[in-house]
Scaffold this active site. Structure first.
Site, mmCIF file in Angstrom:
data_model
loop_
_atom_site.group_PDB
_atom_site.id
_atom_site.type_symbol
_atom_site.label_atom_id
_atom_site.label_comp_id
_atom_site.label_asym_id
_atom_site.label_seq_id
_atom_site.Cartn_x
_atom_site.Cartn_y
_atom_site.Cartn_z
ATOM 1 N N CYS A 13 0.820 -1.210 0.000
ATOM 2 C CA CYS A 13 0.000 0.000 0.000
ATOM 3 C C CYS A 13 0.849 1.252 0.000
ATOM 4 O O CYS A 13 2.067 1.183 0.078
ATOM 5 C CB CYS A 13 -0.874 -0.034 1.251
ATOM 6 S SG CYS A 13 -1.739 -1.599 1.429
ATOM 7 N N ARG A 40 1.116 2.246 -5.801
ATOM 8 C CA ARG A 40 1.415 1.179 -4.852
ATOM 9 C C ARG A 40 0.173 0.374 -4.486
ATOM 10 O O ARG A 40 0.282 -0.675 -3.860
ATOM 11 C CB ARG A 40 2.025 1.757 -3.571
ATOM 12 C CG ARG A 40 3.309 2.539 -3.788
ATOM 13 C CD ARG A 40 3.839 3.062 -2.475
ATOM 14 N NE ARG A 40 4.133 1.976 -1.577
ATOM 15 C CZ ARG A 40 5.296 1.319 -1.577
ATOM 16 N NH1 ARG A 40 6.228 1.667 -2.428
ATOM 17 N NH2 ARG A 40 5.508 0.319 -0.771
ATOM 18 N N TRP A 96 -3.941 -1.864 -1.371
ATOM 19 C CA TRP A 96 -3.921 -2.944 -2.360
ATOM 20 C C TRP A 96 -4.439 -4.169 -1.629
ATOM 21 O O TRP A 96 -3.716 -4.797 -0.875
ATOM 22 C CB TRP A 96 -2.481 -3.192 -2.831
ATOM 23 C CG TRP A 96 -2.367 -4.009 -4.057
ATOM 24 C CD1 TRP A 96 -2.317 -3.569 -5.355
ATOM 25 C CD2 TRP A 96 -2.223 -5.443 -4.138
ATOM 26 N NE1 TRP A 96 -2.157 -4.633 -6.212
ATOM 27 C CE2 TRP A 96 -2.106 -5.788 -5.509
ATOM 28 C CE3 TRP A 96 -2.212 -6.470 -3.207
ATOM 29 C CZ2 TRP A 96 -1.960 -7.113 -5.942
ATOM 30 C CZ3 TRP A 96 -2.069 -7.779 -3.642
ATOM 31 C CH2 TRP A 96 -1.941 -8.079 -5.004
ATOM 32 N N ASN A 122 1.264 -1.229 6.272
ATOM 33 C CA ASN A 122 1.700 -1.793 5.001
ATOM 34 C C ASN A 122 2.464 -3.073 5.321
ATOM 35 O O ASN A 122 3.444 -3.015 6.064
ATOM 36 C CB ASN A 122 2.611 -0.795 4.278
ATOM 37 C CG ASN A 122 2.998 -1.287 2.888
ATOM 38 O OD1 ASN A 122 2.529 -2.334 2.457
ATOM 39 N ND2 ASN A 122 3.858 -0.550 2.221
ATOM 40 N N GLY A 123 1.999 -4.219 4.846
ATOM 41 C CA GLY A 123 2.712 -5.461 5.119
ATOM 42 C C GLY A 123 1.765 -6.577 5.545
ATOM 43 O O GLY A 123 0.576 -6.524 5.249
ATOM 44 N N GLU A 489 9.563 -10.791 -22.080
ATOM 45 C CA GLU A 489 9.246 -9.442 -21.597
ATOM 46 C C GLU A 489 8.109 -8.829 -22.419
ATOM 47 O O GLU A 489 7.201 -8.198 -21.880
ATOM 48 C CB GLU A 489 10.498 -8.551 -21.639
ATOM 49 C CG GLU A 489 10.297 -7.112 -21.216
ATOM 50 C CD GLU A 489 9.862 -6.910 -19.769
ATOM 51 O OE1 GLU A 489 9.514 -5.768 -19.427
ATOM 52 O OE2 GLU A 489 9.823 -7.890 -18.998
ATOM 53 N N LYS A 493 4.434 -7.567 -20.842
ATOM 54 C CA LYS A 493 3.837 -6.241 -21.007
ATOM 55 C C LYS A 493 2.395 -6.360 -21.501
ATOM 56 O O LYS A 493 1.503 -5.673 -21.024
ATOM 57 C CB LYS A 493 4.660 -5.396 -21.989
ATOM 58 C CG LYS A 493 6.117 -5.149 -21.621
ATOM 59 C CD LYS A 493 6.296 -4.387 -20.333
ATOM 60 C CE LYS A 493 6.786 -5.326 -19.272
ATOM 61 N NZ LYS A 493 7.233 -4.695 -18.041
ATOM 62 N N GLU A 496 0.279 -7.595 -18.540
ATOM 63 C CA GLU A 496 0.093 -6.599 -17.467
ATOM 64 C C GLU A 496 -0.844 -5.478 -17.884
ATOM 65 O O GLU A 496 -1.724 -5.060 -17.139
ATOM 66 C CB GLU A 496 1.440 -5.978 -17.093
ATOM 67 C CG GLU A 496 2.400 -6.865 -16.341
ATOM 68 C CD GLU A 496 3.620 -6.067 -15.911
ATOM 69 O OE1 GLU A 496 3.667 -5.666 -14.746
ATOM 70 O OE2 GLU A 496 4.494 -5.822 -16.764
ATOM 71 N N HIS A 512 7.468 -28.970 -29.944
ATOM 72 C CA HIS A 512 7.468 -29.931 -28.827
ATOM 73 C C HIS A 512 6.187 -29.853 -28.009
ATOM 74 O O HIS A 512 6.149 -30.282 -26.855
ATOM 75 C CB HIS A 512 8.708 -29.706 -27.937
ATOM 76 C CG HIS A 512 9.974 -29.788 -28.733
ATOM 77 N ND1 HIS A 512 10.471 -30.970 -29.222
ATOM 78 C CD2 HIS A 512 10.795 -28.808 -29.167
ATOM 79 C CE1 HIS A 512 11.570 -30.727 -29.920
ATOM 80 N NE2 HIS A 512 11.795 -29.433 -29.895
ATOM 81 N N LYS A 606 3.144 -1.530 -7.868
ATOM 82 C CA LYS A 606 4.472 -1.279 -8.413
ATOM 83 C C LYS A 606 5.573 -2.073 -7.733
ATOM 84 O O LYS A 606 6.431 -2.659 -8.386
ATOM 85 C CB LYS A 606 4.789 0.215 -8.324
ATOM 86 C CG LYS A 606 6.106 0.633 -8.938
ATOM 87 C CD LYS A 606 6.103 0.409 -10.425
ATOM 88 C CE LYS A 606 7.385 0.722 -11.140
ATOM 89 N NZ LYS A 606 7.415 0.279 -12.510
HETATM 90 C C1 AGP Z 1 7.099 -5.255 -14.425
HETATM 91 O O1 AGP Z 1 6.392 -4.522 -15.365
HETATM 92 C C2 AGP Z 1 6.337 -5.594 -13.263
HETATM 93 N N1 AGP Z 1 5.882 -4.448 -12.611
HETATM 94 C C3 AGP Z 1 6.975 -6.586 -12.322
HETATM 95 O O2 AGP Z 1 7.146 -7.792 -12.997
HETATM 96 C C4 AGP Z 1 8.332 -6.154 -11.748
HETATM 97 O O3 AGP Z 1 9.308 -6.261 -12.721
HETATM 98 C C5 AGP Z 1 8.696 -7.077 -10.591
HETATM 99 O O4 AGP Z 1 7.689 -6.976 -9.609
HETATM 100 C C6 AGP Z 1 10.057 -6.732 -9.999
HETATM 101 O O5 AGP Z 1 10.026 -5.462 -9.446
HETATM 102 P P1 AGP Z 1 11.416 -4.748 -9.091
HETATM 103 O O6 AGP Z 1 12.170 -4.559 -10.356
HETATM 104 O O7 AGP Z 1 11.009 -3.463 -8.431
HETATM 105 O O8 AGP Z 1 12.155 -5.656 -8.136
#
Ligand code: AGP
Length: 611
Positions: A13, A40, A96, A122-123, A489, A493, A496, A512, A606
């Site tokens: 959060c 966050r 979150w 937070n946690g 990657e 994207k 996400e 395969h 994030k």
């Molecule tokens: C990437 O777009 C994502 N937000 C996620 O996979 C991110 O790369 C991952 O959580 C790692 O975060 P960091 O680089 O802050 O450690």
């Protein structure tokens, strides 16, 4: 009725607080801070303020006590304005949620039974159950389904025979797990914040004090910053600010730093989304790295050469960056390993003092990456960090740090930080091979070409492709050699940002098994370059096309195999960078045409600060 089985609370959060708000608009100030922290967590939000007007006679203690007033809402903050009155001290939270539905009752802040103490958290409070049972026996009433509310009642219990500082410290010591809590006590007009795991930073502007999960939230108000370390606490009153070591219960001298974050770091600079702003910054970032790389690049290259074993690790995009390292360093004749950090702990037993661990992380706060790093340190291995966020936990843990200087990344989907990390991993591998200077000039040229590619004209083909794919449920992505991790990657994207089930395969993997998924019109994106594996990539595209697949070529060359082609700059081994950026932009435009929020995709946050 059996108590419901609790799912583990995963909370990443945003926390914000202010004391001595210069405009006497503390609630509005907190609101502005929460808006910046929304990356966050954005399920619900709330603010608590000391009610300056309302004083209630407490018969038992025969004295007047102040109350706290709260507002809590479900959903994103967006353009909302606070309804709370004027005031100088307030705390706020953007959530979150996982544990306890997305409801106003479960939104933070949470009050104690007296309504004079409010807490944001937070946690994870892993021993939530035992604490709750014990407090319920002592007569505490709970109104939410969260574990976070426990902290408010625990402090209330401690306040029975301690002052606010000691009560919060003692309550915090009873919490198991990675947590940050901030308590607002109306009667002493005090805010106490404690950290173990989840980040907290203090902002200073003369006698105006701020506290937040990320310093960027008060970048437009504070001049100086203190980054709390694990097991540290801060006590903020209208008169002073004090830092404590929670283990020694002693005052500590704060490490006050200049806050070199600018207001525009926290705004969109005229772009519609942070995602687009940050992607458009990529050519400039690569150019800066080519002109003035981090001073530790040579040092780390030397350590890699000497290390018996080098392990790159990270989570999500950061792991894909680690996977690239295997390919880049093989080119330099060095066999490095790449691990998903959340899987590494089991393998740590194979590490020792001759092992070099290289952690990759944008935030530097990802719990699984921190745990893997600590497991390596426990085996006396050397640790390096390739990071974007300065003063993060991973920076403090690392023996050698490369800060990729991509600037604050607000959009949840990583773009510029990933490309900056990838650029450093590439430059490191070339430096090991003695090609440092040559590679810096290659990068400078590539940055120029990339600028052209990201121009509106270059984006037209990708925008049109997004319209074509807007109603697709599945998209496959294939690539060979460097374009395999690039494909992973690329697919991430798409997942996400657009919520389309995109899956990446190595070209050779298709026969395969997975080629059985291809049917008439199935979109299959082929990432390629003009290097050794061009023919292999095209022949696997042929195989997919033969089964009715719709082939989308992301490459610096045309081919009759392609049903749709997006031309990227031809940059040799850097072409895969451009292919990834094409994926970032396709994901962005798909997110728009599918009505998603490119900056705050559903279910994501994030930085993942819990394991
Ligand atoms: C990437 O777009 C994502 N937000 C996620 O996979 C991110 O790369 C991952 O959580 C790692 O975060 P960091 O680089 O802050 O450690």
């Amino acid at each position: 009725m059996q108590p419901r089985r609790l799912k583990k609370e995963i909370s990443m959060c945003g926390i914000f607080a202010v004391v001595n708000d210069s405009g006497n608009q503390a609630a509005q100030t907190v609101m502005e801070g929460l808006k910046i922290l929304e990356y966050r967590g954005y399920d619900s939000w709330g603010i608590a303020l000391i009610d300056q007007k309302l004083k209630i006679k407490d018969k038992k203690f025969r004295k007047y006590i102040k109350k706290i007033i709260i507002e809590k809402h479900v959903g994103k903050i967006g353009k909302a304005k606070t309804v709370l009155p004027a005031g100088r001290t307030a705390i706020g939270h953007t959530r979150w949620a996982t544990h306890g539905g997305v409801t106003a009752r479960n939104a933070h802040p949470h009050l104690d039974c007296t309504g004079t103490l409010a807490v944001i958290h937070n946690g994870i409070i892993e021993n939530y159950r035992e604490l709750k049972q014990d407090l319920a026996i002592k007569g505490h009433k709970f109104v939410s389904e969260t574990d976070s509310e426990i902290a408010a009642h625990l402090i209330e219990q401690e306040l029975k025979n301690k002052d606010i500082k000691k009560a919060v410290f003692s309550a915090f010591d009873k919490l198991k797990g990675l947590n940050a809590i901030v308590a607002l006590d109306a009667n002493s007009n005090t805010i106490v914040g404690c950290r173990y795991g989840s980040p907290l930073a203090v902002g200073l502007n003369q006698n105006e004090y701020f506290l937040a999960s990320d310093a960027i939230a008060f970048a437009n108000r504070a001049k100086k910053v203190i980054y709390l370390k694990d097991r540290q606490a801060v006590v903020m009153t209208s008169k002073s600010i004090k830092l404590y070591d929670l283990d020694k219960k002693k005052l500590v001298k704060p490490e006050i730093k200049e806050l070199n974050l600018k207001k525009q770091d926290a705004d969109k600079s005229g772009y519609r989304h942070f995602y687009l702003k940050e992607a458009m910054q990529e050519p400039g970032i690569i150019k800066n790295i080519s002109e003035k790389p981090d001073k530790n690049i040579q040092k780390l290259a030397k350590v890699i050469k000497q290390a018996e074993k080098t392990i790159f690790f990270g989570c999500g995009s950061a792991y894909f960056c680690s996977l690239f390292a295997k390919y880049f360093f093989a080119e330099a004749g060095i066999d490095v390993q790449a691990f998903q950090a959340h899987e590494y702990e089991y393998f740590a037993k194979l590490a020792d003092k001759n092992t070099l661990g290289i952690a990759i992380s944008q935030s530097g706060e990802t719990a699984d990456t921190l745990l893997a790093a600590k497991a390596l340190k426990a085996k006396k291995a050397e640790l390096a960090g390739i990071l974007n966020a300065k003063f993060s936990s991973l920076e403090r843990l690392s023996d050698i740090v490369i800060n990729v200087q991509a600037g604050p990344e607000i959009a949840v989907v990583s773009t510029k930080a990933f490309i900056a990390q990838l650029t450093y991993v590439y430059l490191l591998s070339r430096t090991v091979k003695g090609l440092y200077k040559k590679t810096c000039s290659d990068l400078a040229l590539f940055a120029k070409n990339l600028n052209g590619f990201l121009k509106p004209a270059g984006m037209q083909k990708i925008k049109k492709l997004a319209l074509k794919l807007a109603d697709k449920q599945n998209i496959f992505v294939t690539g060979k050699n460097l374009n395999y991790p690039a494909g992973l990657e690329f697919a991430l994207k798409l997942k996400e940002a657009s919520y389309i089930h995109a899956e990446a395969f190595a070209c050779g993997e298709l026969k395969h098994g997975v080629i059985s998924l291809i049917e008439q019109g199935t979109p299959c994106t082929v990432l390629a370059d003009n290097l050794k594996y061009k023919a292999d990539s095209l022949s696997s595209a042929e195989e997919v096309k033969a089964r009715g697949g719709y082939i989308i070529g992301i490459a610096p060359f045309e081919s009759e195999v392609f049903d749709y082609h997006v031309r990227v700059p031809d940059a040799g081994r850097l072409t895969c960078f451009a292919n990834i950026i094409a994926g970032q932009m396709l994901a962005y435009f798909l997110s728009l045409v599918r009505g998603a929020d490119p900056d705050k995709p559903r279910n994501l946050a994030k930085s993942v600060t819990v394991k």
